[in-house]
Scaffold this motif. Structure first.
Motif, PDB file in Angstrom:
ATOM      1  N   GLU A  58     -38.670  39.884 -83.887  1.00 25.52           N
ATOM      2  CA  GLU A  58     -37.324  40.390 -84.182  1.00 25.52           C
ATOM      3  C   GLU A  58     -37.208  40.761 -85.656  1.00 25.52           C
ATOM      4  OE1 GLU A  58     -32.680  38.867 -84.336  1.00 25.52           O
ATOM      5  OE2 GLU A  58     -34.169  37.623 -83.307  1.00 25.52           O
ATOM      6  N   HIS A  59     -37.718  39.911 -86.529  1.00 23.76           N
ATOM      7  CA  HIS A  59     -37.663  40.196 -87.966  1.00 23.76           C
ATOM      8  C   HIS A  59     -38.524  41.413 -88.311  1.00 23.76           C
ATOM      9  CE1 HIS A  59     -35.270  36.757 -89.030  1.00 23.76           C
ATOM     10  NE2 HIS A  59     -36.100  35.947 -88.387  1.00 23.76           N
ATOM     11  N   ARG A  92     -33.095  46.537 -83.444  1.00 21.77           N
ATOM     12  CA  ARG A  92     -33.266  45.080 -83.406  1.00 21.77           C
ATOM     13  C   ARG A  92     -32.601  44.481 -82.177  1.00 21.77           C
ATOM     14  NH1 ARG A  92     -30.416  40.754 -84.491  1.00 21.77           N
ATOM     15  NH2 ARG A  92     -28.702  41.906 -85.413  1.00 21.77           N
ATOM     16  N   ARG A  94     -30.043  48.796 -86.682  1.00 23.18           N
ATOM     17  CA  ARG A  94     -29.440  47.593 -86.095  1.00 23.18           C
ATOM     18  C   ARG A  94     -29.612  47.612 -84.575  1.00 23.18           C
ATOM     19  NH1 ARG A  94     -24.433  46.035 -83.992  1.00 23.18           N
ATOM     20  NH2 ARG A  94     -23.972  43.842 -84.347  1.00 23.18           N
ATOM     21  N   VAL A 145     -39.264  43.979 -86.292  1.00 27.87           N
ATOM     22  CA  VAL A 145     -38.540  45.165 -85.820  1.00 27.87           C
ATOM     23  C   VAL A 145     -37.454  45.532 -86.825  1.00 27.87           C
ATOM     24  CG1 VAL A 145     -36.955  46.055 -84.059  1.00 27.87           C
ATOM     25  CG2 VAL A 145     -39.022  44.834 -83.369  1.00 27.87           C
ATOM     26  N   ALA A 146     -36.694  44.557 -87.288  1.00 24.30           N
ATOM     27  CA  ALA A 146     -35.612  44.823 -88.242  1.00 24.30           C
ATOM     28  C   ALA A 146     -36.150  45.477 -89.514  1.00 24.30           C
ATOM     29  CB  ALA A 146     -34.875  43.525 -88.569  1.00 24.30           C
TER      30      ALA A 146
END
Length: 158
Positions: free
Chosen positions: A51-52, A30, A27, A54-55
């Motif tokens: 971002e997605h 991100r 978490r 990396v998550a």
């Protein structure tokens, strides 16, 4: 008379951070990435996709790449001249390599609680792959370029 064209220096921006191989570490990866993308003024469309990614890569590192007592590493690289944004996540499990050539077009069973992460990475990234990280780890990387309205990468800088 000699005339020189003004040269705008190209600044490559980088960020790297070791994070605990836990859900909390994923978490935080991100959240740190989002903060960097804002500071670097990455275009919203690229930043959202990144971002997605990396998550998903951080979640995979903590779930599938975890070795007790070993962290994972998040690295970000932005090249404003080309618009390239590179994401790399390194974990300690070099014996489990995902393959970009695998069939990530087939959805897992509806009842399955996992198996969609790399499907998302494949859909969101323009390119992704893996490489060994000696002595015993691996790096999973993904690259995101600005897209034209057609959804294709913008090749004008090539």
């Amino acid at each position: 008379m000699n005339v020189t064209t003004p040269h705008t220096p190209t600044t490559v921006r980088t960020f790297a951070q070791q994070l605990s191989s836990t859900r909390r570490g994923a978490r935080l990866a991100r959240l740190l990435a989002v903060a960097e993308f804002r500071a670097w003024e990455v275009s919203p469309s690229v930043a959202e996709r990144a971002e997605h990614i990396v998550a998903e890569l951080a979640a995979n590192a903590t779930l599938h790449g975890r070795v007790q007592g070993r962290d994972f590493r998040l690295e970000l690289r932005s090249e404003p001249a080309t618009g390239l944004l590179r994401i790399a996540v390194t974990d300690a499990r070099g014996d489990r390599f995902p393959s970009p050539s695998a069939d990530f077009t087939t959805l897992p069973d509806a009842e399955s609680e996992s198996g969609r992460g790399l499907l998302l990475v494949t859909a969101l990234a323009d390119r992704w792959g893996t490489e060994p990280y000696p002595p015993s780890g691996k790096t999973v990387w993904a690259e995101v370029f600005p897209r034209l309205s057609s959804g294709a990468p913008d090749d004008r800088s090539a």
